[in-house]
Design a protein around this motif. Sequence first.
Motif, PDB file in Angstrom:
ATOM      1  N   GLY A  85     -56.349  46.922 -23.982  1.00  0.00           N
ATOM      2  CA  GLY A  85     -57.375  46.671 -22.972  1.00  0.00           C
ATOM      3  C   GLY A  85     -57.547  45.172 -22.815  1.00  0.00           C
ATOM      4  N   ALA A  86     -58.089  44.742 -21.705  1.00  0.00           N
ATOM      5  CA  ALA A  86     -58.164  43.320 -21.384  1.00  0.00           C
ATOM      6  C   ALA A  86     -58.935  42.523 -22.433  1.00  0.00           C
ATOM      7  CB  ALA A  86     -58.781  43.130 -20.002  1.00  0.00           C
ATOM      8  N   ASP A  87     -60.188  42.854 -22.656  1.00  0.00           N
ATOM      9  CA  ASP A  87     -61.020  42.086 -23.584  1.00  0.00           C
ATOM     10  C   ASP A  87     -60.759  42.454 -25.038  1.00  0.00           C
ATOM     11  OD1 ASP A  87     -62.229  40.761 -21.454  1.00  0.00           O
ATOM     12  OD2 ASP A  87     -63.839  42.232 -21.292  1.00  0.00           O
ATOM     13  N   SER A  88     -60.539  43.740 -25.291  1.00  0.00           N
ATOM     14  CA  SER A  88     -60.336  44.180 -26.673  1.00  0.00           C
ATOM     15  C   SER A  88     -59.059  43.591 -27.263  1.00  0.00           C
ATOM     16  CB  SER A  88     -60.315  45.704 -26.756  1.00  0.00           C
ATOM     17  OG  SER A  88     -59.433  46.248 -25.800  1.00  0.00           O
ATOM     18  N   THR A  89     -58.058  43.337 -26.430  1.00  0.00           N
ATOM     19  CA  THR A  89     -56.830  42.686 -26.900  1.00  0.00           C
ATOM     20  C   THR A  89     -57.136  41.293 -27.440  1.00  0.00           C
ATOM     21  OG1 THR A  89     -55.327  43.904 -25.461  1.00  0.00           O
ATOM     22  CG2 THR A  89     -54.622  41.709 -26.142  1.00  0.00           C
ATOM     23  N   LEU A  90     -57.940  40.554 -26.718  1.00  0.00           N
ATOM     24  CA  LEU A  90     -58.275  39.189 -27.146  1.00  0.00           C
ATOM     25  C   LEU A  90     -59.065  39.210 -28.451  1.00  0.00           C
ATOM     26  CD1 LEU A  90     -59.241  37.674 -23.669  1.00  0.00           C
ATOM     27  CD2 LEU A  90     -57.031  37.547 -24.859  1.00  0.00           C
ATOM     28  N   ARG A  91     -60.001  40.154 -28.579  1.00  0.00           N
ATOM     29  CA  ARG A  91     -60.766  40.260 -29.834  1.00  0.00           C
ATOM     30  C   ARG A  91     -59.856  40.649 -30.997  1.00  0.00           C
ATOM     31  NH1 ARG A  91     -64.504  42.829 -26.278  1.00  0.00           N
ATOM     32  NH2 ARG A  91     -63.811  44.890 -26.984  1.00  0.00           N
ATOM     33  N   ALA A  92     -58.941  41.571 -30.739  1.00  0.00           N
ATOM     34  CA  ALA A  92     -58.037  42.019 -31.793  1.00  0.00           C
ATOM     35  C   ALA A  92     -57.113  40.897 -32.241  1.00  0.00           C
ATOM     36  CB  ALA A  92     -57.219  43.207 -31.308  1.00  0.00           C
ATOM     37  N   PHE A  93     -56.657  40.089 -31.285  1.00  0.00           N
ATOM     38  CA  PHE A  93     -55.804  38.964 -31.659  1.00  0.00           C
ATOM     39  C   PHE A  93     -56.551  38.003 -32.573  1.00  0.00           C
ATOM     40  CE2 PHE A  93     -54.488  34.563 -31.036  1.00  0.00           C
ATOM     41  CZ  PHE A  93     -53.192  34.638 -31.532  1.00  0.00           C
ATOM     42  N   GLU A  94     -57.809  37.713 -32.244  1.00  0.00           N
ATOM     43  CA  GLU A  94     -58.586  36.804 -33.099  1.00  0.00           C
ATOM     44  C   GLU A  94     -58.732  37.371 -34.503  1.00  0.00           C
ATOM     45  OE1 GLU A  94     -59.322  33.758 -32.606  1.00  0.00           O
ATOM     46  OE2 GLU A  94     -58.610  33.771 -30.538  1.00  0.00           O
ATOM     47  N   ALA A  95     -58.920  38.688 -34.603  1.00  0.00           N
ATOM     48  CA  ALA A  95     -59.032  39.316 -35.928  1.00  0.00           C
ATOM     49  C   ALA A  95     -57.726  39.175 -36.706  1.00  0.00           C
ATOM     50  CB  ALA A  95     -59.408  40.784 -35.776  1.00  0.00           C
ATOM     51  N   SER A  96     -56.609  39.363 -36.025  1.00  0.00           N
ATOM     52  CA  SER A  96     -55.314  39.212 -36.689  1.00  0.00           C
ATOM     53  C   SER A  96     -55.056  37.772 -37.095  1.00  0.00           C
ATOM     54  CB  SER A  96     -54.180  39.689 -35.763  1.00  0.00           C
ATOM     55  OG  SER A  96     -54.141  41.081 -35.669  1.00  0.00           O
ATOM     56  N   ARG A  97     -55.371  36.852 -36.189  1.00  0.00           N
ATOM     57  CA  ARG A  97     -55.165  35.436 -36.498  1.00  0.00           C
ATOM     58  C   ARG A  97     -56.012  35.023 -37.697  1.00  0.00           C
ATOM     59  NH1 ARG A  97     -55.414  30.797 -31.875  1.00  0.00           N
ATOM     60  NH2 ARG A  97     -57.422  31.745 -31.378  1.00  0.00           N
ATOM     61  N   THR A  98     -57.232  35.521 -37.758  1.00  0.00           N
ATOM     62  CA  THR A  98     -58.113  35.204 -38.890  1.00  0.00           C
ATOM     63  C   THR A  98     -57.573  35.795 -40.180  1.00  0.00           C
ATOM     64  OG1 THR A  98     -60.046  35.082 -37.450  1.00  0.00           O
ATOM     65  CG2 THR A  98     -60.452  35.455 -39.793  1.00  0.00           C
ATOM     66  N   ALA A  99     -57.139  37.066 -40.128  1.00  0.00           N
ATOM     67  CA  ALA A  99     -56.606  37.714 -41.333  1.00  0.00           C
ATOM     68  C   ALA A  99     -55.372  36.982 -41.857  1.00  0.00           C
ATOM     69  CB  ALA A  99     -56.269  39.173 -41.036  1.00  0.00           C
ATOM     70  N   LEU A 100     -54.530  36.532 -40.954  1.00  0.00           N
ATOM     71  CA  LEU A 100     -53.321  35.807 -41.351  1.00  0.00           C
ATOM     72  C   LEU A 100     -53.616  34.379 -41.795  1.00  0.00           C
ATOM     73  CD1 LEU A 100     -51.037  37.029 -38.437  1.00  0.00           C
ATOM     74  CD2 LEU A 100     -50.575  37.426 -40.876  1.00  0.00           C
ATOM     75  N   GLY A 101     -54.760  33.848 -41.366  1.00  0.00           N
ATOM     76  CA  GLY A 101     -55.087  32.462 -41.682  1.00  0.00           C
ATOM     77  C   GLY A 101     -54.244  31.478 -40.900  1.00  0.00           C
ATOM     78  N   LEU A 102     -53.880  31.838 -39.674  1.00  0.00           N
ATOM     79  CA  LEU A 102     -53.006  30.999 -38.859  1.00  0.00           C
ATOM     80  C   LEU A 102     -53.721  30.554 -37.583  1.00  0.00           C
ATOM     81  CD1 LEU A 102     -49.686  33.066 -39.012  1.00  0.00           C
ATOM     82  CD2 LEU A 102     -50.347  31.123 -40.450  1.00  0.00           C
ATOM     83  N   ASP A 103     -53.415  29.364 -37.141  1.00  0.00           N
ATOM     84  CA  ASP A 103     -53.901  28.902 -35.841  1.00  0.00           C
ATOM     85  C   ASP A 103     -53.055  29.461 -34.710  1.00  0.00           C
ATOM     86  OD1 ASP A 103     -55.958  27.354 -36.946  1.00  0.00           O
ATOM     87  OD2 ASP A 103     -54.585  25.671 -37.285  1.00  0.00           O
ATOM     88  N   VAL A 104     -51.736  29.536 -34.958  1.00  0.00           N
ATOM     89  CA  VAL A 104     -50.791  30.003 -33.944  1.00  0.00           C
ATOM     90  C   VAL A 104     -49.903  31.086 -34.556  1.00  0.00           C
ATOM     91  CG1 VAL A 104     -48.869  29.338 -32.430  1.00  0.00           C
ATOM     92  CG2 VAL A 104     -50.786  27.754 -32.793  1.00  0.00           C
ATOM     93  N   VAL A 105     -49.742  32.192 -33.845  1.00  0.00           N
ATOM     94  CA  VAL A 105     -48.839  33.264 -34.251  1.00  0.00           C
ATOM     95  C   VAL A 105     -47.523  33.072 -33.503  1.00  0.00           C
ATOM     96  CG1 VAL A 105     -48.450  35.762 -34.178  1.00  0.00           C
ATOM     97  CG2 VAL A 105     -50.704  34.865 -34.796  1.00  0.00           C
ATOM     98  N   ASP A 106     -46.417  33.230 -34.197  1.00  0.00           N
ATOM     99  CA  ASP A 106     -45.126  32.967 -33.557  1.00  0.00           C
ATOM    100  C   ASP A 106     -44.756  34.029 -32.527  1.00  0.00           C
ATOM    101  OD1 ASP A 106     -44.142  30.531 -35.055  1.00  0.00           O
ATOM    102  OD2 ASP A 106     -44.590  31.872 -36.716  1.00  0.00           O
ATOM    103  N   LEU A 107     -45.004  35.292 -32.848  1.00  0.00           N
ATOM    104  CA  LEU A 107     -44.662  36.374 -31.934  1.00  0.00           C
ATOM    105  C   LEU A 107     -45.727  37.457 -32.026  1.00  0.00           C
ATOM    106  CD1 LEU A 107     -42.615  37.782 -30.000  1.00  0.00           C
ATOM    107  CD2 LEU A 107     -41.464  38.671 -32.049  1.00  0.00           C
ATOM    108  N   TYR A 108     -46.269  37.849 -30.875  1.00  0.00           N
ATOM    109  CA  TYR A 108     -47.297  38.896 -30.810  1.00  0.00           C
ATOM    110  C   TYR A 108     -46.749  40.022 -29.944  1.00  0.00           C
ATOM    111  CZ  TYR A 108     -52.166  40.629 -30.870  1.00  0.00           C
ATOM    112  OH  TYR A 108     -53.312  41.359 -31.089  1.00  0.00           O
ATOM    113  N   LEU A 109     -46.775  41.239 -30.494  1.00  0.00           N
ATOM    114  CA  LEU A 109     -46.182  42.392 -29.821  1.00  0.00           C
ATOM    115  C   LEU A 109     -47.225  43.446 -29.473  1.00  0.00           C
ATOM    116  CD1 LEU A 109     -43.029  43.020 -32.094  1.00  0.00           C
ATOM    117  CD2 LEU A 109     -43.196  41.556 -30.073  1.00  0.00           C
TER     118      LEU A 109
END
Length: 282
Positions: A85-109
């Motif tokens: 979904g449009a907004d939920s995708t952005l929230r989910a990405f932030e959760a993943s980025r936080t869990a990984l401890g990364l500023d930038v993810v190399d590949l998001y699928l």
Amino acid sequence: MTTTPVPSIELNNGVLIPQVGYGVFQVPEDGTQRAVEQALEAGYRHIDTAAAYYNEAGVGAALRASGLPREDVFVTTKLRNGDQGADSTLRAFEASRTALGLDVVDLYLVHWPYPSADRYIETWRSFEKLYAEGAVRAIGVSNFLPPFLERLLAETDVVPAVNQIEIHPSFQQVDTQTASRAAGVAVQAYSPLGQGKDLHAPAVTEVAERLGVTPGQVVLRWHLQQGTIIIPKSVTPERIASNIDLFSFELTEQDMAAISALDSDERIGADPATADFTQVRA
């Protein structure tokens, strides 16, 4: 530790991805950091995880513990179906980025097309936003059969960099591979060993015996010689090491043809055309 550098594949936006990665599907949360640390020690510089695996934090912990420069390790993660979904995708990405401890993810699928929800187009537009903002270096899809890929290409702007699909000798998805490559989308194989089911075929074992390598190494080499990116998974240190030790031997055209002849259209995972699960824990 592998002594031969792993070659990289250039994606359609110029980003380089190591052709051999380490996958953490079904690696328990409490064992992920140790497994990834072992993979990094063995020479892997490409780690593949997903929000649905619930082990992104362990991957991030291993990256920090390794002391390797951030730019030396390519990290992939994926969006759960229930987060499309449009907004939920952005929230989910932030959760993943936080869990990984990364500023930038190399590949998001996009992990699955999840056709019953019919949100993968709006989801992809949010992926395009993340890409434009530099939060991800490349965006791609997983489990996208030709009809899903064709619709995505027709209705959105950024061509996926990767299509990660189930491929092994007994299930090769030739049509999906062909459609992906024709569109400039790199093909990445998950379950590249068929979860072990293809390792006892004479076409594999006879080559392994002749070359003095394992059947698993033969199958992984078969993938590499087709230009496919692979993410074998193991938690056994010896197998983690052997799965990246693939560059001191080569298969002949006859070897390649014999292994390719094993295709029997036997899928292990879910069918993307009908897969209908959120990947969200209850």
